[in-house]
Design an enzyme around this catalytic site. Structure first.
Site, short mmCIF file in Angstrom:
data_model
loop_
_atom_site.label_atom_id
_atom_site.label_comp_id
_atom_site.label_asym_id
_atom_site.label_seq_id
_atom_site.Cartn_x
_atom_site.Cartn_y
_atom_site.Cartn_z
N GLU A 22 89.54 33.88 82.55
CA GLU A 22 90.70 32.67 81.87
C GLU A 22 91.03 31.87 82.32
O GLU A 22 90.89 31.04 83.94
CB GLU A 22 92.21 33.70 82.11
N CYS A 37 94.83 25.03 83.81
CA CYS A 37 94.78 26.56 85.56
C CYS A 37 93.36 27.01 84.82
O CYS A 37 93.18 27.82 84.03
CB CYS A 37 95.92 27.59 84.71
N CYS A 97 89.87 39.02 92.65
CA CYS A 97 90.26 38.75 93.93
C CYS A 97 89.95 40.07 94.80
O CYS A 97 91.44 41.04 94.55
CB CYS A 97 91.45 37.73 93.54
N CYS A 154 96.68 40.66 97.38
CA CYS A 154 97.99 40.74 96.83
C CYS A 154 99.15 41.80 95.81
O CYS A 154 98.28 42.05 94.80
CB CYS A 154 98.54 39.50 96.31
N CYS A 193 100.34 40.95 91.99
CA CYS A 193 99.20 40.24 91.27
C CYS A 193 98.43 41.11 90.61
O CYS A 193 97.30 41.90 91.18
CB CYS A 193 98.46 39.14 92.66
N CYS A 221 101.73 33.09 84.56
CA CYS A 221 100.54 33.40 86.05
C CYS A 221 100.89 34.89 86.98
O CYS A 221 102.08 35.37 86.32
CB CYS A 221 102.28 32.61 87.11
#
Ligand code: SAH
Ligand code: SF4
Length: 374
Positions: free
Chosen positions: A91, A104, A111, A115, A118, A339
């Site tokens: 995205e 962004c 990933c 975390c 997230c 976010c």
């Protein structure tokens, strides 16, 4: 197989042109066509010698990742979903504001850093994006926003590497993309307007300072190693003392004289007054600003967003301690472009969209991702 010219920064393209017996100024010419004018058809590059155009057409291509979807939020935020092959989608979000337009950009499909809060981290890691896939997001967004060709009417004035993935874990592909963002023959953005956000991969922060010092944001999220070890597991490898020292070293090269610390506000987890006071102590030697991010929930996250009053109180402690502190407005909520909402929901969406586009149904092979999506 044809060479994708979006994989090259100026240096790389010049070297490739040299291999073909072409002069450096030809590389600059072609770079401008590709990135300033958004041209992908060599035949349209009218000031390039016809023989070279024909040669390029047989050997090379300008291939950005194809757009799967392009959605506009009520608040003007625009979210693009790009197909990066093998059933993966990433995205890119455009956020217009009065005085700037920020894109962004994603750096990885998934990933690996996991975390806790997230959704990208929860879905697991697929692969690094290529330089072409990173810069291709900017190329495509520029085109969709109609801002190619005239720098005075630049719609995208800032780029932040805050989409999916950890940019510094994809260093070798990231740096040429950053070079292109800064290059006057390409996007011509100032170093201060390009921000890399990292969870704190200390050796790569030092390498970035040498290779391409742009503005740096560091995802802090906790004032102590005990808590940060849990929220941002890479902290076990690069604990806070090392991270703070790396921030100070980075500032010697940085285009701005402060580091931006990002801090996601998690109700009852890291948002107490004592946490704010501990932060003041932690960052006492690092010139910095804080950006507080209200947590954006996603299914089965196990966290809640701190109440607005708590965020205000937390910010006030930092401000009273002398640190410029902003609280991020949550934007793009209605299209899941806020976010940290990028991946989890995207997985759902990309599966739907991808399916309708005739691809296979599964967008990642990550067991964590599958679990989340069900
Ligand atoms: N991997 C990089 C950049 C991508 S994440 C990094 O971690 O810095 C961009 C920012 O969004 C980071 O500060 C990240 O911690 C934050 N973020 C992740 N998930 C979030 C969520 N659910 N709510 C709010 N912010 C989140
Ligand atoms: Fe990766 Fe950043 Fe998400 Fe952590 S917050 S899992 S580093 S994308």
């Amino acid at each position: 197989m044809s060479v994708n010219l979006l994989d090259f920064d100026a240096e790389g393209l010049t070297a490739w042109f040299a291999q073909q017996g072409e002069k450096p100024f030809r590389a600059r010419q072609v770079l401008r066509w590709i990135h300033q004018r958004g041209e992908c058809d060599f035949n349209a590059m009218t000031d390039v010698a016809k023989s070279l155009r024909e040669k390029l057409a047989t050997m090379a291509a300008v291939s950005p990742p194809p757009t799967i979807s392009d959605r506009l939020s009520d608040d003007g935020t625009r979210k693009f979903l790009f197909d990066v092959g093998n059933r993966n989608a990433v995205e890119t979000v455009f956020i217009p504001e009065d005085d700037r337009g920020t894109l962004c950009v994603s750096s990885q499909a998934g990933c690996a850093l996991e975390c806790a809060f997230c959704s990208t981290g929860r879905q697991g890691f697929n692969r690094n994006l290529s330089t072409a896939e990173i810069i291709g997001q900017l190329w495509q967004a520029n085109r969709a926003l109609g801002s190619h060709s005239d720098a005075s009417e630049r719609i995208i004035s800032n780029v932040v590497l805050m989409g999916m993935g950890e940019p510094l874990a994809n260093f070798d592909n990231l740096v040429p993309a950053l070079h292109l963002m800064l290059d006057d023959n390409a996007y011509g953005l100032s170093r201060r307007r390009v921000t890399v956000s990292t969870s704190g991969i200390v050796p790569a922060m030092d390498r970035l300072a040498e290779a391409c010092p742009v503005a740096l944001a560091v995802s802090l999220h906790a004032p102590t190693d005990g808590l940060r070890d849990k929220l941002v597991p890479i902290n076990r490898k690069y604990p806070l003392a090392e991270l703070m020292a790396a921030c100070s070293r980075y500032l010697v090269h940085a285009p701005r004289d402060f580091i931006t610390f990002e801090y996601v506000m998690l109700d009852g987890v890291n948002d107490r007054d004592a946490d704010a006071r501990a932060l003041l102590h932690l960052v006492r030697d690092v010139p910095c600003k804080f950006n507080l991010i209200p947590f954006n929930p996603f299914p089965a996250s196990g966290f809640r967003r701190s109440p607005a009053e708590r965020v205000r109180r937390f910010a006030a402690i930092l401000i009273n301690g002398g640190i410029v502190t902003t609280t991020r407005k949550t934007r793009g909520d209605d299209i899941d472009a806020a976010c940290g909402q990028l991946a989890g929901k995207v997985q759902d969406k990309s599966r739907r969209v991808v399916r309708s586009a005739g691809f296979a149904t599964e967008s990642t092979g990550s067991p964590a991702g599958v679990e989340l999506r069900s």
